[in-house]
Scaffold this active site. Structure first.
Site, PDB file in Angstrom:
ATOM      1  N   MET A 295     131.879  73.623  39.485  1.00 37.16           N
ATOM      2  CA  MET A 295     133.256  73.086  39.041  1.00 37.16           C
ATOM      3  C   MET A 295     133.657  74.143  37.814  1.00 37.16           C
ATOM      4  O   MET A 295     132.959  74.861  37.610  1.00 37.16           O
ATOM      5  CB  MET A 295     133.212  71.616  38.513  1.00 37.16           C
ATOM      6  CG  MET A 295     132.842  70.631  39.731  1.00 37.16           C
ATOM      7  SD  MET A 295     132.631  69.008  39.170  1.00 37.16           S
ATOM      8  CE  MET A 295     131.266  68.935  38.227  1.00 37.16           C
TER       9      MET A 295
ATOM     10  N   ARG B 252      95.468  66.658  69.927  1.00 36.98           N
ATOM     11  CA  ARG B 252      96.220  66.743  71.060  1.00 36.98           C
ATOM     12  C   ARG B 252      95.166  67.512  72.088  1.00 36.98           C
ATOM     13  O   ARG B 252      95.309  68.654  71.905  1.00 36.98           O
ATOM     14  CB  ARG B 252      97.622  67.272  70.937  1.00 36.98           C
ATOM     15  CG  ARG B 252      98.681  66.345  70.530  1.00 36.98           C
ATOM     16  CD  ARG B 252      99.863  67.292  70.434  1.00 36.98           C
ATOM     17  NE  ARG B 252     100.988  66.306  69.948  1.00 36.98           N
ATOM     18  CZ  ARG B 252     101.491  66.216  68.836  1.00 36.98           C
ATOM     19  NH1 ARG B 252     101.204  66.867  67.685  1.00 36.98           N
ATOM     20  NH2 ARG B 252     102.830  65.427  68.446  1.00 36.98           N
TER      21      ARG B 252
ATOM     22  N   GLY C  12     103.477  56.704  68.404  1.00 38.20           N
ATOM     23  CA  GLY C  12     103.704  58.076  68.566  1.00 38.20           C
ATOM     24  C   GLY C  12     105.257  58.150  68.612  1.00 38.20           C
ATOM     25  O   GLY C  12     106.218  57.922  69.598  1.00 38.20           O
ATOM     26  N   THR C  13     106.079  58.270  67.494  1.00 37.78           N
ATOM     27  CA  THR C  13     107.558  58.222  66.899  1.00 37.78           C
ATOM     28  C   THR C  13     108.201  59.050  67.671  1.00 37.78           C
ATOM     29  O   THR C  13     109.395  59.110  67.909  1.00 37.78           O
ATOM     30  CB  THR C  13     107.573  58.352  65.563  1.00 37.78           C
ATOM     31  OG1 THR C  13     106.908  59.232  65.046  1.00 37.78           O
ATOM     32  CG2 THR C  13     107.123  56.793  64.908  1.00 37.78           C
TER      33      THR C  13
ATOM     34  N   GLY D 254     127.854  75.748  37.802  1.00 34.86           N
ATOM     35  CA  GLY D 254     128.902  76.756  38.323  1.00 34.86           C
ATOM     36  C   GLY D 254     129.816  76.331  39.262  1.00 34.86           C
ATOM     37  O   GLY D 254     130.670  76.921  39.874  1.00 34.86           O
TER      38      GLY D 254
ATOM     39  N   ASP E  49     108.065  60.225  70.961  1.00 32.68           N
ATOM     40  CA  ASP E  49     108.066  59.534  72.229  1.00 32.68           C
ATOM     41  C   ASP E  49     109.008  58.186  72.066  1.00 32.68           C
ATOM     42  O   ASP E  49     110.045  57.806  72.717  1.00 32.68           O
ATOM     43  CB  ASP E  49     107.123  59.290  73.089  1.00 32.68           C
ATOM     44  CG  ASP E  49     106.453  60.620  73.930  1.00 32.68           C
ATOM     45  OD1 ASP E  49     107.511  61.251  74.384  1.00 32.68           O
ATOM     46  OD2 ASP E  49     105.511  61.263  73.917  1.00 32.68           O
TER      47      ASP E  49
END
Ligand code: PEP
Ligand code: MG
Length: 866
Positions: free
Chosen positions: A101, A558, A761-762, A99, A764
């Protein structure tokens, strides 16, 4: 280079050149299905056209010759007075963009040929209906005349005549409408509606090429990450007419249910109608099973074709067909769009039917489909109390709650203001795409399972209820009536896309329990995976969820997350505010009781699997009392109010995310890490005493300097030896570190011998590599994306060239220094399917992510592994 390709010349593998529609029409022609004749003007031509904004003379001549050939093949004549040839001109890109074009039908009709069509078919009502459709579509697509100019005239006309629908219109009515439409055309263009079919055709081809760049197509490509330079092909095909009488009709059918994936023909059919009527949702169609009653041979023929097509393409097909005076034609087939649930069900069924391999099945799925399988549902309790306000078609599953808006613009601005929105419309059209994308759910009062709203919502994975005809929607007054109930803009509505039910107000949502299908995909993915997925989890509930998704242990617990909540936050604050070691020890001994239990539960829950527990890494500002809590803090700690204020003032940091966090805290207040280490080791001793095999792995955060690691490790190891001596028992343990500063990544040669394992730890690492504060970056990253300075948010998808480069060389250097030490990734991108192929390529051993991201991560690993 061939500019024009006949259906009889192409194959299904030429989607790039012929577009998906053209390639499939060619394929169907070559396998002998009843496809009306036609040819394709290629995407190469479109790209040239978009550059020069005109068709070259040689191309125009080629098109004219192709039309002459089409005349011969169909024994009809374009613009002729005996057997007029009419054609459709349709867009068709490599990737389906439903829908988005433009398309024009009935080209070739003029004041002359319409009379011939009327005479030949002995059906002037039909002929003039076709003509007015052409004027309207051509006016809209080629000349940009708003459709509403035509439609509102038609509505008024029917109203004046007292006609309930188009069905009541007869030839003189349509003739009159044609005259008025031509004058509307004249009024807006200062030109006569073209009476030369070739002029119509050439203008239509150009308009369809141009529609590649209309705003809604551009938005669609952005959302679906489709390249903008592919261009669209144009198919020119002999018209067959579903609206030429009672034995005619048109429909769309899927070879399996696109919502559930269940096997069996599933579709809709409208007698005496053209394809646009079904797709636009203007008339509510009948289920395809009705065709078995009215035209059983056609139904049987169609069923056989559907099966043949599915077997040929080895995938669920979405087939458009038309019946012209009792003759069946197939106008299109493509792999059908489907919900995530249906995609998974179909992939599994096709494997068990022996049609595809497990590998192919996994490659047919996308990681976000698995996310969608985990969509929330309404809680049974809230459902028990609620009664549905209305019911429509369950067009796209999931449950959603939000405030109602009646236009795409209003939905977008409410969304920008932070609201969850439900888009409620009579029916949607491609112009609504921006509003649909931001909505929690889409609800329409008209249209079927293949209406625009239903198809687009399923593609987007947005919950949708379509065709709820109890709703009378008035978008002008911004309200909808459902029986006695009036829904105003901004009212809460709860939408169940799985049952089709609508509820007033906000019901409560819970995670979906439908994990059966997911399990099979998880099992297949794990068979192929060559790295594993662990969980970032602390609570028992999270760990259980992670386990049900096949987590191979915990990659990050954590510990600071264990200190939220009334009972723990106050002693934690006391630890932070303490001025002396002795004061701190008092608060720590209180916390140790909690931690010992926490770790015991954690280790018992993950027994026999690796369990990485990270020592405290609290951004201090998240834990300090707020001003309204100072008095309470004073009471609890025994410090004066003045002292509390002074201490908080002293602890204030300008940039806490780069402040007194992580191992820095462990260096300055070693007793904190000692307490946690004691709690971990004692928990492990107790668990092993009780007969469990546990693998605690202690992880130190935010190390930048090898000396930090050396000092902390030595101190903790000494402490652990004392605990072992005290208990006269030992358990295996490891001490590892996070790689989350560029310096740590650069110094892995020195760090490699100091840690037993590593985890990137991507979050940080991205912050420190870009120098973009984690807490503040969202504000400007969006601008960077808008301006194209960044192509992706590096917090969502790994920045391969910068952060990734640091990681790659860090992994290589660790592997060179030592053998057999695990290297993982536990930052947010560890759960990002898009980043996983890279992480796998640089050689990490595991990724770790939040529980609900685990299934998608397994699939992404399996896909990149094969
Ligand atoms: C990280 O920095 O990527 C990480 C996992 O640690 P946190 O998000 O807790 O800082
Ligand atoms: Mg971190």
């Amino acid at each position: 280079m061939k500019n024009i390709v006949w259906f009889s010349e192409g194959t299904k593998d030429q989607k790039e050149l012929l577009g998906g529609k053209g390639a499939n029409l060619a394929e169907m022609t070559s396998i002998g299905l009843p496809v009306p004749a036609g040819f394709i003007v290629t995407t190469d031509v479109c790209r040239q056209f978009l550059e020069n904004q005109q068709l070259t003379q040689p191309l125009v001549e080629e098109i004219i010759r192709a039309v002459a050939t089409l005349e011969e093949r169909t024994h009809k004549s374009f613009g002729g007075n005996q057997q007029p040839l009419l054609v459709s001109v349709r867009s068709g890109a490599k990737y389906s963009m439903p829908g988005m074009m433009d398309t024009i039908l009935n080209l070739g009709l003029t004041d002359q040929t319409v009379q011939a069509l009327a005479a030949n078919t002995k059906n002037p009502t039909f002929a003039y209906d076709c003509y007015r459709r052409l004027i309207q579509m051509y006016g809209d697509v080629v000349k940009g005349i708003d459709k509403s100019h035509f439609e509102s005239y038609l509505t008024t006309y029917k109203h004046k005549k007292g006609y309930p629908s188009d069905q009541s219109m007869v030839a003189p009515d349509w003739q009159e409408i044609c005259e008025v439409f031509k004058s509307i055309y004249m009024e807006h263009t200062q030109e006569r509606f073209p009476q030369d079919p070739l002029e119509q055709l050439l203008s239509a081809v150009q308009a369809v090429f141009r529609s590649w760049n209309n705003p809604r197509a551009i938005t669609y490509r952005k959302i679906h990450k489709i390249a903008h330079d592919l261009g669209t092909a144009v198919t020119v095909q002999e018209m067959v007419f579903g609206n030429s009488g009672a034995a005619s009709g048109t429909g769309v059918a899927f070879t399996r249910d696109p919502t559930t994936g269940h096997r069996g023909l599933f579709g809709e059919f409208l007698a005496c109608a053209q394809g646009e009527d079904v797709v636009a949702g203007v008339r509510t169609p009948r289920p395809i099973s009705d065709l078995a009653k009215t035209q059983p041979e056609i139904h049987a023929q169609f069923s056989a074709i559907a099966e043949l097509l599915e077997n040929h393409y080895k995938d669920m097909q979405d087939i458009e067909f038309t019946i012209e005076e009792g003759r069946l034609f197939v106008l299109q087939t493509r792999n059908g769009k489907r919900t995530a649930k249906a995609a998974v069900q179909i992939a599994i069924d096709l494997v068990s039917e022996g049609k595809i391999t497990k590998k192919t099945a996994l490659h047919r799925l996308t990681p976000d489909m698995l996310d969608q399988l985990l969509h929330p549902i309404f809680s049974p309790e809230s459902l028990a109390k609620a009664s549905p306000l209305g019911q429509g078609l369950p067009a796209s599953p999931g449950a959603a709650v939000g405030r109602v808006y009646f236009s795409a613009e209003a939905a977008v601005s409410a969304h920008q203001a932070g609201e969850k929105v439900i888009l409620l419309r009579q029916e949607t059209s491609p112009e609504d795409i921006d509003g649909m994308v931001v909505s929690e759910a889409i609800v329409t009062s008209r249209g079927g399972m293949t209406s625009h709203a239903a198809v687009v919502a399923r593609g987007l994975g947005v919950c949708c209820v379509a065709g709820c005809d109890q709703l009378a929607v008035d978008s002008f007054l911004k309200q909808a009536r459902c029986g006695e109930v009036i829904i105003q803009e901004g009212d809460y509505l709860s939408v169940d896309g799985t049952t089709g039910n609508l509820y007033q107000g906000a019901l409560s949502l819970v995670a979906s329990q439908d994990f059966g299908l997911l399990q099979t995909i998880l099992d297949w993915s794990k068979e192929r995976a060559d790295l594993v997925v662990r969980a970032n989890a602390e609570t028992i509930e999270e760990i259980k969820t992670a386990a049900s998704f096949g987590a191979a242990g915990i990659g990050l617990a954590r510990t600071e997350h264990m200190f939220f909540g009334e009972a723990r936050i106050w002693p934690m604050r006391q630890v932070i505010l303490a001025e002396t070691t002795e004061e701190r020890q008092v608060a720590l001994s209180q916390l140790k009781t909690f931690q010992l239990n926490d770790f015991k539960e954690l280790l018992l829950q993950t027994k026999e699997q690796k369990c990485v527990i990270r020592l405290l890494d609290p951004p201090l500002h998240e834990f300090l009392p707020r001003p309204q809590e100072y008095e309470e803090m004073a009471k609890r700690s025994g410090y004066s109010l003045e002292k509390i204020k002074q201490r908080i003032h002293d602890l204030q940091e300008v940039n806490p995310m780069m402040g007194h966090r992580g191992s820095r805290l462990g260096i300055t207040y070693p007793e904190i890490y000692e307490m946690q280490t004691a709690a971990i080791i004692e928990a492990a001793l107790q668990a092993s005493e009780a007969g469990s095999v546990v693998y605690p792995e202690i992880m130190l955060p935010l190390i930048s300097i090898p000396e930090e690691m050396r000092v902390l490790r030595e101190r903790l190891e000494t402490y652990i030896r004392q605990i072992f001596a005290h208990y006269q028992k030992e358990v295996p343990f490891k001490i590892g570190m996070m790689l989350e500063t560029p310096r740590a990544c650069l110094l892995t040669k020195e760090l490699a011998p100091l840690a037993d394992f590593f985890s990137f730890g991507t979050n940080d690492l991205t912050q420190m590599t870009f120098g973009f504060s984690r807490d503040d970056a969202a504000g400007f990253i969006q601008r960077y994306l808008d301006k194209g300075i960044l192509s992706e948010d590096p917090y969502q998808h790994l920045d391969k060239s910068g952060v990734g480069q640091l990681m790659e060389q860090a992994v290589a250097s660790i592997r060179q220094q030592t053998k057999g030490k695990a290297i993982g990734v536990c930052g947010e991108v560890g759960g990002d399917p898009q980043s996983i192929a890279f992480l796998r390529a640089i050689g990490v051993d595991y990724v770790s992510c939040s529980p609900y991201r685990i299934p998608a991560a397994w699939l992404a690993i399996a896909q990149s592994a094969s």
